[in-house]
Design a protein around this motif. Structure first.
Motif, PDB file in Angstrom:
ATOM      1  N   TYR B  33      -3.470  -3.121  -7.501  1.00  0.00           N
ATOM      2  CA  TYR B  33      -3.566  -3.677  -6.145  1.00  0.00           C
ATOM      3  C   TYR B  33      -3.062  -2.561  -5.234  1.00  0.00           C
ATOM      4  CZ  TYR B  33      -2.935  -7.204  -2.396  1.00  0.00           C
ATOM      5  OH  TYR B  33      -3.002  -7.935  -1.246  1.00  0.00           O
ATOM      6  N   VAL B  34      -3.996  -1.860  -4.609  1.00  0.00           N
ATOM      7  CA  VAL B  34      -3.633  -0.666  -3.839  1.00  0.00           C
ATOM      8  C   VAL B  34      -3.760  -0.945  -2.341  1.00  0.00           C
ATOM      9  CG1 VAL B  34      -4.201   1.767  -3.389  1.00  0.00           C
ATOM     10  CG2 VAL B  34      -4.422   0.846  -5.707  1.00  0.00           C
ATOM     11  N   TYR B 208       2.931  -7.291  -1.099  1.00  0.00           N
ATOM     12  CA  TYR B 208       1.855  -7.760  -1.982  1.00  0.00           C
ATOM     13  C   TYR B 208       1.316  -6.690  -2.929  1.00  0.00           C
ATOM     14  CZ  TYR B 208       2.027 -11.314   1.616  1.00  0.00           C
ATOM     15  OH  TYR B 208       2.466 -12.273   2.477  1.00  0.00           O
ATOM     16  N   ALA B 209       1.111  -5.487  -2.435  1.00  0.00           N
ATOM     17  CA  ALA B 209       0.431  -4.467  -3.251  1.00  0.00           C
ATOM     18  C   ALA B 209       1.361  -3.895  -4.313  1.00  0.00           C
ATOM     19  CB  ALA B 209      -0.086  -3.353  -2.352  1.00  0.00           C
ATOM     20  N   SER B 210       0.765  -3.342  -5.369  1.00  0.00           N
ATOM     21  CA  SER B 210       1.575  -2.718  -6.407  1.00  0.00           C
ATOM     22  C   SER B 210       1.646  -1.196  -6.208  1.00  0.00           C
ATOM     23  CB  SER B 210       1.014  -3.042  -7.786  1.00  0.00           C
ATOM     24  OG  SER B 210      -0.360  -2.700  -7.847  1.00  0.00           O
ATOM     25  N   ARG B 211       0.655  -0.664  -5.488  1.00  0.00           N
ATOM     26  CA  ARG B 211       0.657   0.782  -5.234  1.00  0.00           C
ATOM     27  C   ARG B 211       0.298   1.034  -3.771  1.00  0.00           C
ATOM     28  NH1 ARG B 211       0.613   3.868  -9.797  1.00  0.00           N
ATOM     29  NH2 ARG B 211      -0.600   5.608  -9.023  1.00  0.00           N
ATOM     30  N   LEU B 212       0.705   2.189  -3.283  1.00  0.00           N
ATOM     31  CA  LEU B 212       0.456   2.527  -1.882  1.00  0.00           C
ATOM     32  C   LEU B 212      -0.233   3.890  -1.793  1.00  0.00           C
ATOM     33  CD1 LEU B 212       1.288   1.431   1.043  1.00  0.00           C
ATOM     34  CD2 LEU B 212       3.000   3.222   0.970  1.00  0.00           C
ATOM     35  N   LEU B 213      -1.271   3.920  -0.950  1.00  0.00           N
ATOM     36  CA  LEU B 213      -1.931   5.209  -0.692  1.00  0.00           C
ATOM     37  C   LEU B 213      -1.780   5.478   0.797  1.00  0.00           C
ATOM     38  CD1 LEU B 213      -5.425   6.193  -2.094  1.00  0.00           C
ATOM     39  CD2 LEU B 213      -4.640   6.981   0.112  1.00  0.00           C
ATOM     40  N   TYR B 214      -1.042   6.522   1.107  1.00  0.00           N
ATOM     41  CA  TYR B 214      -0.868   6.877   2.516  1.00  0.00           C
ATOM     42  C   TYR B 214      -1.801   8.053   2.827  1.00  0.00           C
ATOM     43  CZ  TYR B 214       1.181   7.911   7.021  1.00  0.00           C
ATOM     44  OH  TYR B 214       1.356   8.107   8.366  1.00  0.00           O
ATOM     45  N   LEU B 215      -2.720   7.774   3.758  1.00  0.00           N
ATOM     46  CA  LEU B 215      -3.789   8.731   4.042  1.00  0.00           C
ATOM     47  C   LEU B 215      -3.642   9.273   5.456  1.00  0.00           C
ATOM     48  CD1 LEU B 215      -6.495   9.527   2.505  1.00  0.00           C
ATOM     49  CD2 LEU B 215      -7.621   7.852   3.950  1.00  0.00           C
ATOM     50  N   ASP B 216      -3.774  10.564   5.599  1.00  0.00           N
ATOM     51  CA  ASP B 216      -3.890  11.154   6.933  1.00  0.00           C
ATOM     52  C   ASP B 216      -4.859  12.333   6.812  1.00  0.00           C
ATOM     53  OD1 ASP B 216      -3.689  11.754   9.548  1.00  0.00           O
ATOM     54  OD2 ASP B 216      -1.565  12.300   9.527  1.00  0.00           O
ATOM     55  N   LYS B 217      -6.111  11.962   6.652  1.00  0.00           N
ATOM     56  CA  LYS B 217      -7.227  12.874   6.339  1.00  0.00           C
ATOM     57  C   LYS B 217      -7.131  13.400   4.893  1.00  0.00           C
ATOM     58  CE  LYS B 217      -7.887  14.364  11.129  1.00  0.00           C
ATOM     59  NZ  LYS B 217      -8.950  13.476  11.536  1.00  0.00           N
TER      60      LYS B 217
END
Lengths: 254, 250
Positions: B33-34, B208-217
Motif C-alpha cells: 500500500y504505497v 493507512y499506507a505501508s510505504r511512502l514514495l516522496y516525489l519531486d521530479k
C-alpha cells in the motif's frame, strides 16, 4: 433511416463536444459535390464520390487536432473553410452555381433517385449495425477517454469509427436536409433527448424517435404547406427542443 | 518468486522540453500500500499516467505484473481513478449503474455485451461503496462526493489486484473520506489488493499506507514508514513537526 442515424450519432458527438463536426464535414461535402458536378457525374455517383473526400477530411480533423496540438473546434474550422473554399473555386470554374448544386446546398428530397435510395439504405444499415456493435465502447470513450483506455479500449480506433460513421451519415443526409442544415439534424434531436432522458440508452432511443418524428413531420408539413422540406424539418426539430427544455425546467421546479 | 505489481526502471518523461520525471526506478510489490506524495508539479500524476500508458515516457521501462506495459492487456487486474473526474459534464445522461458497468468492459471481447454476472459484479461494487440506493440516478445529478464514489465503484467492479488512485478524496466529506480509507485498508489487508495512492494529504497517508514514495521530479524517498520516520533527510524536507504528523501511527 437517415434521421435515426443522425440522431443516434448526435448523442455521442454532442457529449464529446464535437457537435460541429457535422457542419465541417458538410462543408467538405460541398467541395466534393462541386467537383462531381464539374466532372458531370450522375447524381448517385456524386454521393459515392463524396464519401472518400469526407472520410479523408474526418481523419484530417482528428490528425490536425492531435498533431498541431489544437482543440477539435479549431481543427473542424480549418477543414470546414477549406471545403467551402474548394467548393466556391470549383463552382466558379464550372461557370457559377447551378440548380444541381443548390439542391445539395438546401436539400431536395424529391430529387433522390431510386439508385440513391438503395445506396442510402445499404450504408444506413451498415452505420446502424456498427453503432449497435460498438455501443459500449462508444459510451465508454464518451464518458472518459482515459478511463476507457485503462479498460483496454483502443480509443484511437473507436474515435476513428465515430468520425467515419459521421462522415458517411453527412454524405447520406445531404440530399434530405441539405449541406447547410445537416449539423442541425445531428445536434437538435440529440440535445432534445438529453434534456429529458434518464439513462444513456434511453437518450439514444429518444433522440432516434425525435429525429424520425421531425423528419416525417417536416416532410408532411412541407408538402401540405408547400414549404422547403429541409428547413421545415429543422423548424420542427427546434420546436421539439424548446418543448423539451420547458419540460425539463418544469420538472426541476416540481 | 513473487512478481512485483509494478516495476519501473530508469523512467524519464519530459513535456515541451522541460523534465517532469527524472530517472525513476522503483518496484511496488504485490500487496503493498504505497502513498505517493510530493509538492504541486512534482510529477505524481504524470508517473501514474506513465504507468497506465496514458503518457509515453522519453526513456525507461515499466512492467505490470511482470509484463512489459506495452504488451499488457489484462486490464481487469487494474482499477484506476483519475484526478478531477468529479468535474464531468452535469448533463451526462448515464446512470450510476451504467457508469460502474463500463468497468466490466475490460473483461469482454468483441462484441462486448453485458450479462447476469456483470449485473452481480456491479451490485457488489455499489454495495461496497454504499451507493446501492442511487444506482438508477443520473451521474450528472449527483454531488461531487457521490460521483467520486461512483467512479471508485467502477474502479473496484472487477475486484482488481492493483488499485491506482489519483487524489481520490478531494471531493469527499470527512466521514466519507474516513470510510473510503477504511475500505481501501480492508481491500489491502484482506484481499491483498495492491494500492498506489497519490495524495497531497501527506499528514493522513501515514495512517493507512505501508510505504511512502516522496516525489519531486525524482524519487526523494521511497521506503517504509519506519525508515521515513528515522530519516534526517526527510526531517529536512517536512520539518520536525510535519514528519511527526506523518509518523504519528508508526
Amino acid at each position: 433511416m437517415i434521421a435515426a442515424l443522425c440522431s443516434a450519432l448526435g448523442v455521442f458527438l454532442v457529449l464529446r463536444r464535437l457537435s460541429l463536426i457535422g457542419d465541417g464535414l458538410a462543408h467538405v461535402t460541398f467541395g466534393s459535390v462541386a467537383l462531381a458536378l464539374l466532372l458531370r457525374f450522375q447524381s448517385v455517383y456524386t454521393a459515392i464520390a463524396a464519401i472518400p473526400c469526407v472520410l479523408l477530411s474526418a481523419f484530417g480533423i482528428l490528425k490536425i487536432a492531435e498533431k498541431a496540438r489544437i482543440y477539435g473546434d479549431a481543427a473542424i474550422g480549418i477543414v470546414s473553410s477549406l471545403g467551402i473554399a474548394t467548393g466556391i473555386m470549383l463552382a466558379s470554374l464550372a461557370g457559377g452555381f447551378n440548380v444541381d448544386l443548390f439542391s445539395y446546398l438546401f436539400g431536395n428530397i424529391l430529387a433522390i433517385s431510386s439508385e440513391e435510395l438503395l445506396v442510402t439504405a445499404a450504408l444506413s444499415f451498415t452505420v446502424l449495425l456498427t453503432i449497435a456493435l460498438c455501443y459500449n465502447d462508444l459510451l465508454a470513450i464518451t464518458f472518459d477517454e482515459e478511463l476507457a483506455a485503462t479498460s483496454g479500449i483502443k480509443v484511437a480506433r473507436i474515435n476513428s469509427v465515430l468520425v467515419s460513421l459521421t462522415a458517411l451519415t453527412v454524405v447520406l443526409a445531404m440530399k434530405v436536409v441539405g449541406i447547410m442544415l445537416i449539423s442541425a439534424l445531428l445536434i437538435l434531436p440529440a440535445t432534445t433527448a438529453l434534456q429529458l432522458a434518464r439513462g444513456f440508452k434511453t437518450a439514444i432511443l429518444l433522440a432516434v424517435t425525435l429525429g424520425i418524428a421531425s423528419v416525417a413531420g417536416g416532410i408532411f408539413i412541407s408538402f401540405l404547406l408547400n414549404l422547403p422540406t429541409g428547413a421545415t424539418i429543422i423548424f420542427i426539430s427546434f420546436i421539439l427542443f424548446a418543448a423539451s427544455f420547458l419540460i425539463r425546467k418544469l420538472r426541476s421546479l416540481g | 518468486m513473487q512478481v512485483n505489481a509494478i516495476s519501473i526502471n530508469g523512467l524519464w518523461f519530459d513535456y515541451h522540453g522541460s523534465e517532469v520525471l527524472k530517472d525513476i526506478t522503483c518496484d511496488i510489490a504485490a500487496g503493498d500500500y504505497v502513498g505517493v506524495v510530493g509538492p504541486n508539479g512534482s510529477g505524481k500524476s504524470t508517473l501514474v499516467r506513465c504507468i497506465l500508458g496514458l503518457n509515453r515516457p522519453a526513456a525507461g521501462s515499466i512492467t505490470l505484473f511482470g509484463i512489459p506495459r506495452d504488451s499488457f492487456v489484462d486490464w481487469r487486474r487494474i482499477g484506476y481513478l483519475p484526478q478531477g473526474l468529479q468535474m464531468l459534464n452535469p448533463g451526462f445522461p448515464a446512470t450510476v449503474r451504467e457508469i460502474v458497468r463500463l468497468g466490466r468492459l475490460s473483461t469482454k471481447s468483441f462484441p462486448k455485451r453485458f450479462g447476469r454476472d456483470d449485473a452481480i459484479a456491479v451490485d457488489k461494487a455499489l454495495e461496497l461503496m454504499a451507493i446501492s440506493d442511487i444506482g438508477d440516478k443520473l451521474i450528472g445529478e449527483l454531488s461531487g462526493g457521490l460521483r467520486q464514489r461512483t467512479v471508485l465503484a467502477r474502479a473496484l467492479v472487477n475486484e482488481p489486484d492493483l488499485l491506482i488512485l489519483d487524489e481520490p478524496t478531494t471531493a469527499l466529506d470527512p466521514d466519507t473520506r474516513e470510510n473510503f480509507y477504511a475500505t481501501l485498508k480492508d481491500l489491502n489487508l484482506n484481499r491483498k489488493t495492491t494500492v498506489l495512492l497519490v495524495t497531497h494529504d501527506s499528514s493522513t497517508i501515514g495512517l493507512y499506507a505501508s510505504r511512502l514514495l516522496y516525489l519531486d521530479k525524482k524519487i526523494v524517498f521511497y521506503g517504509d514508514f519506519r525508515e521515513f520516520c528515522e530519516s534526517a533527510e526527510m526531517t529536512g524536507f517536512f520539518g520536525l513537526q510535519g514528519q511527526h504528523l506523518i509518523c504519528r501511527r508508526h
